[in-house]
Design a protein around this motif. Structure first.
Motif, PDB file in Angstrom:
ATOM      1  N   ALA A  67      46.281 -58.766  37.825  1.00 39.70           N
ATOM      2  CA  ALA A  67      45.696 -58.825  39.209  1.00 39.70           C
ATOM      3  C   ALA A  67      44.505 -58.040  39.670  1.00 39.70           C
ATOM      4  CB  ALA A  67      46.842 -58.624  40.385  1.00 39.70           C
ATOM      5  N   GLY A  68      44.195 -57.068  38.620  1.00 41.19           N
ATOM      6  CA  GLY A  68      43.062 -56.072  38.975  1.00 41.19           C
ATOM      7  C   GLY A  68      43.490 -54.933  39.529  1.00 41.19           C
ATOM      8  N   GLU A  69      45.043 -54.805  39.679  1.00 42.79           N
ATOM      9  CA  GLU A  69      45.199 -53.519  40.141  1.00 42.79           C
ATOM     10  C   GLU A  69      45.853 -52.803  38.935  1.00 42.79           C
ATOM     11  OE1 GLU A  69      44.535 -52.815  42.862  1.00 42.79           O
ATOM     12  OE2 GLU A  69      44.048 -54.900  43.946  1.00 42.79           O
ATOM     13  N   ASP A 198      41.228 -62.270  38.370  1.00 45.45           N
ATOM     14  CA  ASP A 198      39.593 -62.761  37.880  1.00 45.45           C
ATOM     15  C   ASP A 198      38.608 -62.889  38.864  1.00 45.45           C
ATOM     16  OD1 ASP A 198      38.210 -64.259  36.287  1.00 45.45           O
ATOM     17  OD2 ASP A 198      39.475 -65.526  35.377  1.00 45.45           O
ATOM     18  N   ASN A 199      38.954 -63.419  39.863  1.00 43.09           N
ATOM     19  CA  ASN A 199      37.828 -63.592  40.844  1.00 43.09           C
ATOM     20  C   ASN A 199      38.393 -63.700  42.057  1.00 43.09           C
ATOM     21  OD1 ASN A 199      35.894 -64.204  42.605  1.00 43.09           O
ATOM     22  ND2 ASN A 199      35.045 -65.730  41.307  1.00 43.09           N
ATOM     23  N   ASN A 263      40.580 -54.860  33.365  1.00 39.56           N
ATOM     24  CA  ASN A 263      39.909 -55.465  34.678  1.00 39.56           C
ATOM     25  C   ASN A 263      40.387 -56.729  35.248  1.00 39.56           C
ATOM     26  OD1 ASN A 263      38.948 -56.798  32.538  1.00 39.56           O
ATOM     27  ND2 ASN A 263      36.901 -55.970  32.864  1.00 39.56           N
ATOM     28  N   GLY A 264      41.578 -57.126  34.807  1.00 40.08           N
ATOM     29  CA  GLY A 264      42.232 -58.413  35.410  1.00 40.08           C
ATOM     30  C   GLY A 264      41.857 -59.803  34.778  1.00 40.08           C
ATOM     31  N   GLY A 265      43.104 -60.583  35.174  1.00 38.87           N
ATOM     32  CA  GLY A 265      42.430 -61.918  34.918  1.00 38.87           C
ATOM     33  C   GLY A 265      43.167 -62.333  33.115  1.00 38.87           C
TER      34      GLY A 265
ATOM     35  N   GLN B  94      40.189 -68.209  33.164  1.00 38.13           N
ATOM     36  CA  GLN B  94      40.915 -69.300  33.252  1.00 38.13           C
ATOM     37  C   GLN B  94      40.517 -70.472  32.648  1.00 38.13           C
ATOM     38  OE1 GLN B  94      43.922 -67.521  33.963  1.00 38.13           O
ATOM     39  NE2 GLN B  94      42.664 -65.720  34.619  1.00 38.13           N
ATOM     40  N   PRO B  95      41.436 -71.237  32.222  1.00 37.19           N
ATOM     41  CA  PRO B  95      41.052 -72.736  31.590  1.00 37.19           C
ATOM     42  C   PRO B  95      40.464 -73.662  32.818  1.00 37.19           C
ATOM     43  CG  PRO B  95      43.420 -72.578  31.460  1.00 37.19           C
ATOM     44  CD  PRO B  95      42.863 -71.109  32.112  1.00 37.19           C
TER      45      PRO B  95
END
Ligand SMILES: Nc1ncnc2c1ncn2[C@@H]1O[C@H](COP(=O)(O)OP(=O)(O)OP(=O)(O)O)[C@@H](O)[C@H]1O
Ligand SMILES: [Mg+2]
Lengths: 317, 245
Positions: A67-69, A198-199, A263-265, B94-95
């Motif tokens: 989750a980027g944490e 991720d974003n 860095n997540g994702g 992600q896909p």
């Protein structure tokens, strides 16, 4: 041609690093330490038992990193949770102990989570601070004294017991990994965790409650640290402020080596399990090789450095 | 016919700065309206007002004749409004199928676990339908080209929009072939009876795609023209405020 490329991609090279690393270290010790009993089922079981708390904390950390944490405080949470459980069971039933231990983990995790999710303080700094804060609290809780855990049911369930001949710590590991994996890969929550890491902006405009996800992953880290505390207290039949002290590096290394991005994702629960077992084998093998503690630390540090460097190269791709 | 979207006297100020004022526009189903104007003219601000990111300081927004007010982006989405943001808002690691269903993942009874199979097949048939060529619905976004990503972002908006699609400079970062592909895609959305508002700095593109052109200058609406009844010179004069005879 594209088909061939897709086949190669589906092999997931990034995660296969951990499989090769795991196998490589296993084979190396299996051959070089054959006469020192590395391969005996007793020794191998021992590795799994010893790594159970780290594996469980690694699951929480996979969620947080994805989750980027990040959570740096879980080592201190282990001690606070184990001590809380031991104190609660001094003159209370086992359920008080379980609730005190898990509860301490969840409350501390949620405390980190609120600061990160709603005040938008960086989790690195928040948990660096709470790591010190709760290490101090663990020390003052019992004036550095160790508290015995004499409840046999508790030490059975969380330590030395067996179910159908399978040690309880092995069962805890399998159950936690299975549940963690399913939540991570097959639920909306897992998908949201990955999306936020991720974003975060994309997640937010897609209607995902980003602060809620951040709060949840840090609370989950606290909860897994609480459970790890119970497992330490059960296996050692005592709680002390030093519990979990040396887990920070091991768990982070296990998770990174297991293919989770810093860095997540992106991440893997199964990878974290293998990473954790790999760290356990390393500890065990170096001891069996007869290395001095200081040499063990040096060799382990170098191997972790190498493994993390290779994994991060692959994860970044 | 009732307009899909009706904006009346929209005004938005940030503190002392007025980003947009006196803005009125009706948008009908199956119609593409282009929003043009120089940098800082207030185009993105207008899109953010319609998509629920900003609330107008004053003015009315109506959808299908009913007055609405959005508290956030999710509220606008639940009314059938989708946005293709300039940065696409895709999760790169992600896909494709997960991005298509971001925040609206499908689940399966009885445990409520993700229905990956259905999300994959629905994504595949959607991208096939719109002729967005990607290796597969399971490809990771990061491995796709700029045009393919743009295609995914537009396909996602199409899939979820029931009324209105807002596109903020959808071809700004694309090459010639990919731009043509995206324009084809946007044009095909008309047949779905969606109303489309597109921001673009390329007048060629605006004239190829739009039915009407709405010009903004320094936050003020300068005018709206039917694309078939105007030419580039007039639009340029409106954008810049310079009239050369
Ligand atoms: N959140 C905000 N706070 C203060 N001012 C803002 C904010 N958003 C936009 N503005 C101002 O409003 C005006 C219009 O900005 P906007 O982004 O809508 O322009 P634009 O037409 O999209 O320009 P571009 O073509 O460069 O994207 C600008 O002067 C900008 O500085
Ligand atoms: Mg803009």
């Amino acid at each position: 041609m594209t088909k061939a490329i897709n086949t190669i991609r589906s092999l997931d090279l990034q995660r296969s690093v951990i499989y090769f690393g795991f196998l490589g270290i296993f084979l190396f010790f299996a051959i070089t330490l054959h006469d020192d009993g590395f391969l005996t089922s007793r020794n191998l079981t021992n590795i799994v038992l010893q790594t159970a708390p780290a594996t469980i904390m690694a699951i929480g950390l996979v969620f947080a990193l994805s989750a980027g944490e990040i959570d740096l405080s879980f080592g201190s949470v282990v001690a606070v949770a184990a001590l809380s459980a031991a104190i609660a069971m001094q003159n209370g039933p086992i359920i008080y102990g379980v609730m005190a231990g898990l509860g301490a983990g969840i409350v501390i995790g949620a405390f980190n989570g609120v600061l990160v999710a709603y005040l938008r303080l960086p989790s690195f700094l928040v948990t660096l601070a709470t790591m010190g804060l709760f290490a101090g609290i663990a020390r003052t809780m019992t004036d550095l004294r160790s508290i015995p855990v004499l409840n046999d049911t508790f030490t059975g369930i969380f330590g030395s017991g067996k179910l159908f001949g399978v040690p309880s710590l092995v069962i805890w590991t399998i159950v936690a990994v299975a549940i963690g994996h399913i939540i991570y890969r097959n639920t909306r929550f897992g998908a949201h965790v990955l999306a936020v890491g991720d974003n975060a902006r994309a997640a937010q405009v897609s209607g995902i409650k980003v602060p809620h996800v951040r709060l949840m992953v840090l609370t989950l880290c606290g909860a897994t640290a609480g459970l790890a505390g119970l497992l330490y207290a059960g296996r050692l039949q005592a709680a002390k402020y030093t519990l979990g002290e040396s887990d920070l590096m091991t768990v982070i290394a296990a998770v990174i080596v297991g293919g989770t991005a810093l860095n997540g994702g992106k991440g893997s629960i199964i990878g974290a399990l293998l990473g954790s077992l790999m760290m356990g084998m390393l500890n065990n093998g170096l001891i069996l090789m007869g290395l001095q503690v200081s040499d063990q630390m040096i060799v382990r540090g170098l191997i972790i450095l190498l493994a993390v460097a290779i994994s991060l190269r692959e994860t970044r791709r | 016919m009732t307009p899909t979207l009706s904006l009346k006297d929209i005004r938005k100020s940030f503190g002392g700065v007025t980003a947009i004022q006196n803005f009125s526009l009706d948008l009908y189903p199956g119609e593409i309206v282009a929003l043009v104007g120089d940098n800082g003219a207030g185009k993105s601000t207008l899109i953010k007002i319609v998509s629920g990111v900003h609330r107008p300081t004053s003015g009315d927004i109506a959808l299908d004749g009913t007055s609405v007010s959005f508290s956030d982006a999710s509220a606008a989405r639940s009314h059938g409004i989708e946005v293709v943001y300039q940065d696409l808002a895709l999760a790169d690691e992600q896909p494709v199928y997960m991005n298509m269903f971001l925040g609206r993942e499908l689940t399966r009874k009885p445990f409520g676990l993700l229905d990956n199979t259905r999300m994959r097949t629905e994504t595949q048939s959607l991208v096939d339908q719109l002729d967005v060529r990607i290796p597969s619905a399971t490809s990771t976004i990061r491995d796709l080209s700029g045009g393919q990503r743009q295609g995914i972002a537009i396909a996602r908006a199409t899939h979820w929009a029931s009324k209105l699609i807002l596109l903020d400079e959808p071809t700004a970062a694309l090459g010639v072939a990919e731009t043509a592909k995206v324009e084809e895609l946007v044009a095909s959305l008309k047949e779905r009876n969606l109303a489309i508002l597109i921001i673009s700095h390329s007048l060629d593109q605006v004239f190829r795609l739009s039915d009407r052109i709405c010009v903004l200058r320094r936050g003020e609406q300068v005018g709206v023209r039917k694309t078939a009844e105007t030419d580039k010179n007039e639009i340029i004069a409106m954008i810049t405020g310079v009239h050369d005879q």
